[in-house]
Design an enzyme around this catalytic site. Sequence first.
Site, PDB file in Angstrom:
ATOM      1  N   HIS A  67     -30.518 -30.550  86.200  1.00 32.83           N
ATOM      2  CA  HIS A  67     -31.074 -30.252  84.881  1.00 32.83           C
ATOM      3  C   HIS A  67     -32.603 -30.203  84.941  1.00 32.83           C
ATOM      4  O   HIS A  67     -33.235 -29.253  84.462  1.00 32.83           O
ATOM      5  CB  HIS A  67     -30.594 -31.326  83.902  1.00 32.83           C
ATOM      6  CG  HIS A  67     -31.065 -31.145  82.504  1.00 32.83           C
ATOM      7  ND1 HIS A  67     -30.208 -30.882  81.459  1.00 32.83           N
ATOM      8  CD2 HIS A  67     -32.313 -31.198  81.948  1.00 32.83           C
ATOM      9  CE1 HIS A  67     -30.900 -30.784  80.339  1.00 32.83           C
ATOM     10  NE2 HIS A  67     -32.183 -30.981  80.616  1.00 32.83           N
ATOM     11  N   GLU A  68     -33.205 -31.217  85.549  1.00 33.15           N
ATOM     12  CA  GLU A  68     -34.660 -31.283  85.622  1.00 33.15           C
ATOM     13  C   GLU A  68     -35.234 -30.238  86.581  1.00 33.15           C
ATOM     14  O   GLU A  68     -36.300 -29.669  86.330  1.00 33.15           O
ATOM     15  CB  GLU A  68     -35.100 -32.688  86.050  1.00 33.15           C
ATOM     16  CG  GLU A  68     -34.722 -33.788  85.080  1.00 33.15           C
ATOM     17  CD  GLU A  68     -35.302 -33.569  83.688  1.00 33.15           C
ATOM     18  OE1 GLU A  68     -36.384 -32.940  83.587  1.00 33.15           O
ATOM     19  OE2 GLU A  68     -34.677 -33.995  82.719  1.00 33.15           O
ATOM     20  N   HIS A  71     -35.665 -26.974  84.843  1.00 33.38           N
ATOM     21  CA  HIS A  71     -36.918 -26.943  84.076  1.00 33.38           C
ATOM     22  C   HIS A  71     -38.100 -26.630  84.997  1.00 33.38           C
ATOM     23  O   HIS A  71     -38.960 -25.801  84.675  1.00 33.38           O
ATOM     24  CB  HIS A  71     -37.165 -28.295  83.405  1.00 33.38           C
ATOM     25  CG  HIS A  71     -36.332 -28.546  82.196  1.00 33.38           C
ATOM     26  ND1 HIS A  71     -36.264 -27.680  81.130  1.00 33.38           N
ATOM     27  CD2 HIS A  71     -35.533 -29.598  81.860  1.00 33.38           C
ATOM     28  CE1 HIS A  71     -35.456 -28.172  80.203  1.00 33.38           C
ATOM     29  NE2 HIS A  71     -34.997 -29.336  80.627  1.00 33.38           N
TER      30      HIS A  71
END
Length: 390
Positions: A67-68, A71
């Site tokens: 998820h990170e 980003h």
Amino acid sequence: MDETLPLGRIAGVRVSLNWSVLVIVALVTVALARSEFPAAHRGHSALQYWVLALLAAVVFLASLLAHELAHAVVARRNGVQVDGITLWMLGGAARLHSEAPTPGAELRIAAVGPLTSLLAGGVFAGIAAGLHMLHASGLVVEAVVWLSAINVLLAVFNALPAAPLDGGRLLRAYLWHRTGDRLRATRAASAAGRGLGWFMVLSGFAAVWFGHNLSGLWPALIGWFLIGAATTEARQAELRGVLGGVPVRRVMTPNPVTVPDTMTLAEFLSQGPFGPYRHSAFPVLAADGSLAGLLTVRRVEATPARARASTTVGEVMRPLAEIVTAAPEEPMLDLLPRLEVSPARRAMVLDAGRLVGILTVADVTRALAWPSGPAQTQPRSAAPQVTKKP
């Protein structure tokens, strides 16, 4: 987050684990091994429950990292430098060097996180269906189903329109696009974040008080985090109005007191606290005058008294690679995120490799406290940020 374990680089992004990750791994493992898995599939040994629960917790952390990383990758593609990623107790934090340059870039950077978690949920759901068709162990299928559900839940929660969640970034991108005012958009998203945080805190404690359900403490904890993070984001927004366009040279302390790397700690201590060394940290210079590191009083105190006469400053200083550096004309707003996460809470200001100043958090506080403000007539610019999500 100084107490971190570096994991190296993934896709060119520095990744580390905070010690508090052990807390979430323990909580998830205990919950699955003692409650979730035995309730769904009885008849297995305790060892099977615990091993599978631990494996599921580790894979869950890997999904948080994905998820990170999403980003970070999209941020870099949109011209935003990424300082690193840290996984900690309430999720992950991607440290962005500056904000997105446009509302469109903000939207892309924010949206990719929930989309990645949603995709992960779909992949795990497909794996669970495949295992079921192959008549795999029901306990294994249950673990994969749990991973699917938790990733979908993570995607939905992070899509809520409240800062600092990804949905709050999306809300800010929308308001920024509609109004053309980034500061106003940030204030609105932060207010939504505080509202959601208080709702979670109150509902969590209500579940504990009236429903006698201790699991309500978890949403209360996340809500408390949201309140703090949203308040910090609002404060950073106000900071942009003061420090926007201000260079480092206007805030730094010029010509700081330095220490040679060949001086012994005993010689250093003999000069203070009423001599020239009356601060708590000092830039250390090599024989050629170049910056070699940073000496802190804490590191001197950690050295045994009997060894101080034979130990040099260069042996105990924090090396240059661990010190935040900046150029005199660098915007303060680009330096702030690095300054805030720096263990030393200081930045060395270098001009063509020569030390010209030092900047601390106290220097920034003094600048903000000045009645007229150092940047009343300066144009606003993009502010740095640290994104954190439960």
